[in-house]
Design a protein around this motif. Structure first.
Motif: not given
Length: 301
Positions: A131-138, A153-157, A162-166, A175-182
């Motif tokens: 699994s590969f997800v995007d989670a750019p940070v500010t 975060v761009g990932s599946s629901e 799991l991504v949020r916990r890490i 923040l979950h903002v949509g699918d991968v790439g969003q």
């Protein structure tokens, strides 16, 4: 969502997760320090600059000489790299993460990457059982070390808990903002505005000095109106010697970010002539040999 926890069966107990970190620059080092503070077993692949790696290994991280070696010791890898070029380089090829990470593993890209590259990498990862997800940070490296970054975060629901916990170990807001790439699309829009403001603020500071307007007096006036913003304040603080280390992002990285934003706009047929002009100013500074300087130097060039 602020430091939200999840009861998902996907999430191992704290201290059991083996996490890899690739990109021990200033931001990556801050991320690594926060992960170690939460008793993560951290594995790193060092940058050419040893400072971050030495800090992290001194705090308990395990260093690996190659990406392939690191990949075999972890089930999650966090990337904190300059651009999509570096992300693609560590993921692809015979020595990359995609070949050597165990099936079922997760890669979280916290870099500011180009969305089309992110989506393509996610598709290739899925073909290999990853699994590969995007989670750019500010925010800043200092806030990374305190666990106070913001991540989009761009990932599946299904994968997001799991991504949020890490991410919660080094982020204040996730923040979950949509699918991968969003996530990367949102970050580029955000950074496009940020660097556009920076280009204008830099020229305003140059104009003020060129026509003999006192910067401290200008700051006092701006502070009283809706034009006030953190970037202008940072530039003035830098120029008058109050904050020499403020906004430590390099001009080269800033130029890359706004170039990505302009490229994204062109791919979507959205005209952005003002952002394009700002991108040109930053690119000109890089071409002039200023890429390694921090962003506030744009106001003094």
């Amino acid at each position: 969502m602020t430091r939200a926890k999840t009861s998902s069966s996907l999430a191992p107990k704290r201290g059991e997760q083996r996490i890899g970190l690739i990109g021990a620059g200033r931001m990556g080092t801050g991320i690594g320090i926060s992960l170690l503070r939460h008793q993560t077993e951290l594995h790193i692949k060092a940058n050419k600059n040893r400072f971050g790696a030495d800090r992290l290994t001194g705090a308990g991280a395990h260093e690996h000489p190659t990406i392939s070696n690191l990949a075999r010791h972890v089930s999650v890898v966090v990337l904190s790299l300059p651009s999509s070029l570096e992300v693609e380089a560590v993921c692809l090829g015979q020595n990359g993460l995609f070949v050597h990470m165990p099936r079922g593993s997760l890669i979280i890209d916290c870099s500011t990457s180009y969305p089309a590259s992110t989506v393509a990498l996610a598709e290739q990862a899925q073909e290999r059982g990853l699994s590969f997800v995007d989670a750019p940070v500010t925010r800043s490296p200092e806030q990374a070390e305190l666990g106070l970054l913001n991540a989009v975060v761009g990932s599946s629901e299904k994968l997001f808990p799991l991504v949020r916990r890490i991410l919660a170990d080094f982020c204040e807001t996730v923040l979950h903002v949509g699918d991968v790439g969003q996530g990367h699309k949102l970050k580029l829009v955000y950074n496009g505005m940020t660097m556009g403001i920076a280009a204008v603020a830099a020229e305003v500071c140059q104009l003020a000095r060129g026509v003999d307007v006192d910067l401290v007096t200008l700051r006092s006036l701006v502070s009283r109106g809706s034009t006030n913003n953190g970037i202008f304040q940072a530039f003035v603080g830098f120029l008058v010697g109050e904050s020499p280390d403020v906004l430590a992002i390099s001009i080269a990285n800033s130029a890359k970010d706004i170039e990505y934003a302009v490229r994204l706009a062109a791919a979507s047929a959205v005209p952005v002539p003002v952002l394009a002009a700002a991108a040109h100013k930053l690119a000109h500074a890089v071409d002039g040999g200023e890429g390694g300087l921090t962003l506030p130097h744009l106001s003094s060039s």
